[in-house]
Design a protein around this motif. Sequence first.
Motif, PDB file in Angstrom:
ATOM      1  N   LYS A 114       2.659-113.963  41.737  1.00 36.74           N
ATOM      2  CA  LYS A 114       1.201-113.996  41.686  1.00 36.74           C
ATOM      3  C   LYS A 114       0.724-112.930  40.701  1.00 36.74           C
ATOM      4  CE  LYS A 114       0.416-110.845  45.592  1.00 36.74           C
ATOM      5  NZ  LYS A 114       0.079-110.724  47.015  1.00 36.74           N
ATOM      6  N   HIS A 115      -0.504-112.952  40.248  1.00 39.12           N
ATOM      7  CA  HIS A 115      -1.570-113.930  40.446  1.00 39.12           C
ATOM      8  C   HIS A 115      -1.688-114.644  39.119  1.00 39.12           C
ATOM      9  CE1 HIS A 115      -2.279-110.385  43.028  1.00 39.12           C
ATOM     10  NE2 HIS A 115      -2.601-111.258  43.937  1.00 39.12           N
TER      11      HIS A 115
ATOM     12  N   GLU B 131      -7.080-102.636  45.961  1.00 44.50           N
ATOM     13  CA  GLU B 131      -7.500-103.983  45.617  1.00 44.50           C
ATOM     14  C   GLU B 131      -9.006-104.102  45.800  1.00 44.50           C
ATOM     15  OE1 GLU B 131      -5.567-107.022  47.928  1.00 44.50           O
ATOM     16  OE2 GLU B 131      -7.115-108.481  47.415  1.00 44.50           O
TER      17      GLU B 131
HETATM   18  C1  BGC Z   1      -5.060-111.100  47.352  1.00 44.60           C
HETATM   19  C2  BGC Z   1      -3.662-111.691  47.401  1.00 44.60           C
HETATM   20  C3  BGC Z   1      -3.176-111.733  48.822  1.00 44.60           C
HETATM   21  C4  BGC Z   1      -4.157-112.504  49.674  1.00 44.60           C
HETATM   22  C5  BGC Z   1      -3.746-112.636  51.126  1.00 44.60           C
HETATM   23  C6  BGC Z   1      -5.981-111.743  48.353  1.00 44.60           C
HETATM   24  O1  BGC Z   1      -7.158-111.009  48.460  1.00 44.60           O
HETATM   25  O2  BGC Z   1      -5.586-111.234  46.046  1.00 44.60           O
HETATM   26  O3  BGC Z   1      -2.807-110.933  46.590  1.00 44.60           O
HETATM   27  O4  BGC Z   1      -1.888-112.300  48.873  1.00 44.60           O
HETATM   28  O5  BGC Z   1      -5.408-111.845  49.624  1.00 44.60           O
HETATM   29  O6  BGC Z   1      -3.842-111.434  51.790  1.00 44.60           O
END
Ligand code: BGC
Length: 728
Positions: free
Chosen positions: A187-188, A469
């Motif tokens: 990913k991504h 994130e």
């Molecule tokens: C993230 C992914 C993650 C998914 C599930 C998303 O916000 O971008 O990397 O796998 O959430 O938790």
Amino acid sequence: MTIRPILAAALVFGCTPAMGQTKDDADARAAATEAQMRQDERTVLTHGLWAIPLIPGVVIPPEAVTGAGYVSGIPRLGVPALFETDASLGVSYIAGLRGDGATALPSGMAMGATWNADLMRRGGAMIADEARAKGFNTLLGGGINLIRDPRNGRTFEYMGEDPLHSGLLGGAAVAGIQSRHVLATVKHFALNAQESGRHVVDSVIGDDAFRMSDLLAFQIAIEEGRPGAVMCAYNRVNGAQACGSNYLLNQVLKRDWRYPGFVMSDWGAVRATDFALAGLDQQSGAQIDKGRWLAAPLAAAAARDPAYAARVRDMNRRILRSIYAVGLDRNPPVKAPIDFAANAAVARAVADEAIVLLRNQNALLPLSKSVKSIAIIGGHADAGVLSGGGSTQVEAVGGPAVSIPMGGEGPLAKYNNQTYAPSSPMAAIRALAPSASVTYRDGRYLTDAVAAARTAEIAIVFATQWMREGADVPDLSLPEGQDALIAAVAAANPRTIVVLETGGPVLMPWLERTPAVVEAWYPGIRGGEAIAGVLFGDTNPSGRLPVSFPASTADLPRPELPYAGDSDAAFAKADAAGQRFPIDYDIEGADVGYRWHARTGRAPLYAFGHGLSYTSFDHSAPAVTAGTKPRARLTVRNTGTRAGRDVPQLYLVSTPGGTTRRLAGFAQAMLQPGEARTLDIAIEPRILADRRDGAWVLRGGRYGFAVGRSASDLGPVTYVTLRERRWN
Ligand code: BGC
């Protein structure tokens, strides 16, 4: 030693009992099961739930394990459910809701700094074992987006800025995971290069440059690791949402690369049922999207439209094929106790090879164990080591050493914490220098920190940069006055060492006044011990930067981070009103990171590939053999007095088209003092070629190669003549 130990393993991997299935078996079984599906079963596998009991009104089936996702199985046909957890850095924390702990590996950037595919395999297998013991059979990792902007809040999750390096290491992690019958993703997909406006920004890039950079990382990782799934990204790419991009999913991934697995969406990345026609196979966390597009609406579309009906057959076959190829049906996860001590040793092994010694004036490091007094300052180094926030956050057994609420809005805000894993650098330092007086100051007051530093023989400042994130960092300076703290401490004590726990590159305005700098990244559950091991020389540092540290944000392709600062809600509103948010990645094209520095002549603060050692190594000039699979041989000799690991890097420096700078291969060797070894490095042909008119084109003529200690510290150039070639 060759750089591609995992390639051979991966080739065998598809057809050994370890996988449980031959490729043909998996395809044939998928077709047979799909043929038996009833109408009401045809959209069971094409959508899943976010398996977290936080959204009011969402009922999670009792069978689901609290984690990132759950996709129902079809018991009548023996098809297992998918129990999904985030996993790039360990089995993730999910806001602590599962109530259990896991082993935190160092960050993705730290893993990248090892340049060691074998370690990635071990790490992947360890995470998979823990996941199985918690009831999961699908891991949402690893992340291999290239670092195009070090301010990206997910920099710490990714492995670096080079497509060959990220592809090989990411593929190895996937292979390690799947060797335990746990399905993995990469990913991504693709060009999800910043968090600001991540659902709406449009990554604009030409096809040739794209396939030579970010797409090449995915292509190599898929070849090496054969992941069961590819997770498409939130952002748009050249105008289309990545999860609804016919170009990315149908053309590049499935047609050109013949990818046989399935495409799962990121959580909240699907906007319509017709994403299925563009190549999306599974909608993840469907309750987060505006509609459960790949559930009832997909069934309705398939009932009236043969194109959708054909797609539904293909979607099911692809998902089933991956389930069978990885062996999920025959090796169900079994909840079991976990040997956390054994797993922590894997995290320690990664941290030991990940820590990068950036600077060491007058051989200040390693420290003598008979040092009399050490002033440790800042970074919560008395308690633990920093980790990154978001879906990859892992919580240690027993909880974090320090957890600082970082605010925010919405149901997840209370889980937005800056978290330190319980591995105290101070305790580890005390253990290695038992007769030293070791003091700690939190660094909040300069007067206090300076007073402690002035009277100690050695001062060690632990400086942190938290990333998470969902938000980028606004610039690359150390936050909360830490630059001033380091400058003040260094002025008070000339024997000041800076230990960085950062997500990625930071600026160092104090650098000339500090004799030693160690980059420890987010070093995981044994990070404190690993840092102390490097400081006192029990570990000879061997990490190499997987990313360039720029001297200034003005030197980046985009000096201002595009669309920085707005909230997700503001982006959503502007998007609904028709505003578009393009980001021009053709500025640098395929020249990401060190290639951008080479092209513009702007010297980085620290170059990609840089990392010092307590010993010294000599490299012979490479001998390069021509042919369709060129190889390089070079001899590495440890010319110092300590055992150490070297990571020689082979760079392409010229082609018939002119000068260039591209990592063409790399190797590693652990050498005793005086020992020499000849290393054989496979050269990736796609690194030598350019993309033109939809093909890889390798021009006939002279190619120059040099062995580097970094992308800016190259040895003599060896030339070899290659014949013209073109392939798809
Ligand atoms: C993230 C992914 C993650 C998914 C599930 C998303 O916000 O971008 O990397 O796998 O959430 O938790």
